[in-house]
Design an enzyme around this catalytic site. Structure first.
Site, short mmCIF file in Angstrom:
data_model
loop_
_atom_site.label_atom_id
_atom_site.label_comp_id
_atom_site.label_asym_id
_atom_site.label_seq_id
_atom_site.Cartn_x
_atom_site.Cartn_y
_atom_site.Cartn_z
CB THR A 121 9.48 1.82 -5.39
OG1 THR A 121 9.57 0.84 -4.36
CG2 THR A 121 8.04 1.96 -5.84
CE LYS A 152 5.42 -6.43 7.27
NZ LYS A 152 5.63 -7.62 6.46
CB CYS A 261 7.10 3.11 1.03
SG CYS A 261 8.79 2.50 0.99
#
Ligand code: NAD
Length: 432
Positions: A121, A152, A261
């Site tokens: 990310t 996830k 995250c």
């Protein structure tokens, strides 16, 4: 296809193992020698359901290998995924130095045409920085792409093998087609690839996480209001969730989000806006509300004990930031452990998978119980931090006998207050 995945954390290892499982030759690279040593033996150094089986099978079939030798991995692959960490730096921005280190190695060792993909990310513009870094070291032709990961933890393998969408950010169509082909075994019933520009791809990952975090913080504010006006948040949630426009997911009040995250991604997005002279007011509040929720919960504990926790004896069930993972990064349990110890109380904890990580931080300052019932022995209160399934329907009679006083602070709204009060417990949760 010959693929290299750089970084063998939750994302890199799942990516490498799943691409190997569809028949590709995958080399996974990490700088952590211990990690690579254990992976070579088929041992996954963290808890992720189903992952170790896939890793073992693909090592055996010689489609998956592990190395610390990035030169060899780069030279022998045509697609390179960068899946290293992008942790929060001191000012709240994402630290992209690990990504740029990998780019530097690629620039140094690239030997023929390759597609370089950022799977980490990363803030908008990072993939272009990767391109520029490689270009500054080499004249060999390559393409770049952004392919953010949406798995996830706790359901990572399932999410990767059955993705809801595969986001492909590209500058030229050809690498996009190759990446779609690579993902095609996981999208057989329906093409779920969404091809966009690199900048849109990078931003879409942050915007998605920020939206999910917003729902959680929004619901936590609604829960606080429920407490003030005498409403029940589970009823309010049922009504809200029945509206298709709202839906039922991510509407659960509790101790707030944690993990590697949501917290860092919300802050990184706020930071990206700041760098562009814009204030993301909602995201900044989402982060603040999330922090306040922990403080609010600890306030409930303090209030019950009239502000004096000195000499009290607490138990905690659940340490990981969510069930089915051993990840404790930004877990609310750590905030509570710190507060409880600071206020002079003692603590025994239990978690099905992450106890060792917590031991690495707190050592013998707290006690570690072999079972969740053992935690309850002689406790003044039990605190629930993570909604592991084994905590959902415990034997309350047994708990009642083990505890000094029957008090439960439930940070995940697992139980029914009426039922517990009938059994003689004092029960505190969110929004009731
Ligand atoms: P992680 O911290 O578990 O793993 C990162 C790995 O990269 C570590 O093993 C580290 O040793 C390795 N590494 C660092 N520098 C390296 C280098 N120069 N060469 C080789 N290896 C190197 O991280 P993670 O949780 O897998 O996350 C990776 C990225 O994916 C992050 O950007 C994260 O935000 C994103 N992401 C994570 C999740 C998740 O649920 N964990 C989900 C989606 C996206």
């Amino acid at each position: 296809m010959n693929i290299a995945v750089v970084g063998t954390g939750y994302v890199g290892l799942v990516t490498g193992a799943c691409f190997a499982s569809s028949g590709n030759n995958v080399i996974c690279v990490d700088i952590d020698e211990n990690k690579i040593d254990s992976l070579k033996k088929g041992i996954v150094p963290f808890f992720e359901p189903g992952l170790e089986d896939i890793v073992k099978t693909n090592i055996k079939e010689k489609r998956l290998s592990f190395t610390t030798d990035i030169k060899n991995a780069i030279e022998n692959s045509s697609i390179i995924f960068i899946a290293v960490g992008t942790p929060q730096s001191e000012d709240g921005a994402a630290d992209i130095s690990y990504v740029l280190n990998v780019a530097k190695s690629i620039g140094e060792y690239i030997n023929d045409y390759k597609i370089i993909v950022t799977k980490s990310t990363v803030p908008v513009g990072t993939t272009e920085k990767v391109r520029d870094s490689i270009k500054s070291c080499s004249d060999i032709k390559f393409d770049i792409a952004s392919n953010p990961e949406f798995l996830k933890e706790g359901a990572a393998v399932e999410d990767f093998l059955k993705p809801e969408r595969v986001v492909i950010g590209i500058e030229n169509p050809e690498p996009g087609e190759i990446l779609k082909e690579l993902y095609s075994p996981f999208m057989r019933s329906q093409d779920r690839a969404i091809t966009v520009s690199i900048r849109s791809s990078e931003l879409s990952k942050y915007a998605s996480n920020a939206m999910l975090a917003t729902r959680i913080s929004f619901m936590n504010e609604v829960a606080k209001l429920c407490e003030l006006v005498g409403a029940d948040v589970s009823d309010v949630r049922s009504v809200m969730g029945s509206d298709k426009r709202i839906g039922r997911h991510y509407l659960y009040p509790g101790l707030g989000y944690g993990g590697s995250c949501f917290p860092k991604d919300v802050r990184a997005l706020v930071n990206t806006a700041k760098e562009n002279n814009y204030e993301l007011k909602i995201c900044a509040s989402v982060d603040q509300v999330n922090y306040d929720q922990r403080v609010h919960f600890f306030g409930k504990i303090q209030q019950f004990f009239n502000g004096n926790l000195e000499g009290k004896n607490f138990g905690i069930w659940g340490l990981s930031f969510k069930p089915n993972t051993d990840d404790i990064r930004e877990a609310p349990s750590l905030f509570l452990i710190d507060e409880i110890l600071e206020h002079g109380a003692s603590l025994t904890v239990h978690d099905p998978s992450s106890m060792q990580h917590v031991k690495d931080i707190y050592g013998d300052r707290i006690e570690y119980a072999k079972s969740n019932y053992k935690v309850c022995e002689n406790k003044d209160a039990l605190i629930i931090c993570t909604e592991w399934s084994e905590y959902r329907q415990p034997d309350f009679q047994r708990i009642s006998k083990l505890m000094n006083s029957q008090v439960i602070f439930d940070g995940r709204n697992l139980y029914n207050r009426n039922m517990l009060e009938k059994k003689g417990f004092k029960y505190f949760a969110f929004g009731i």
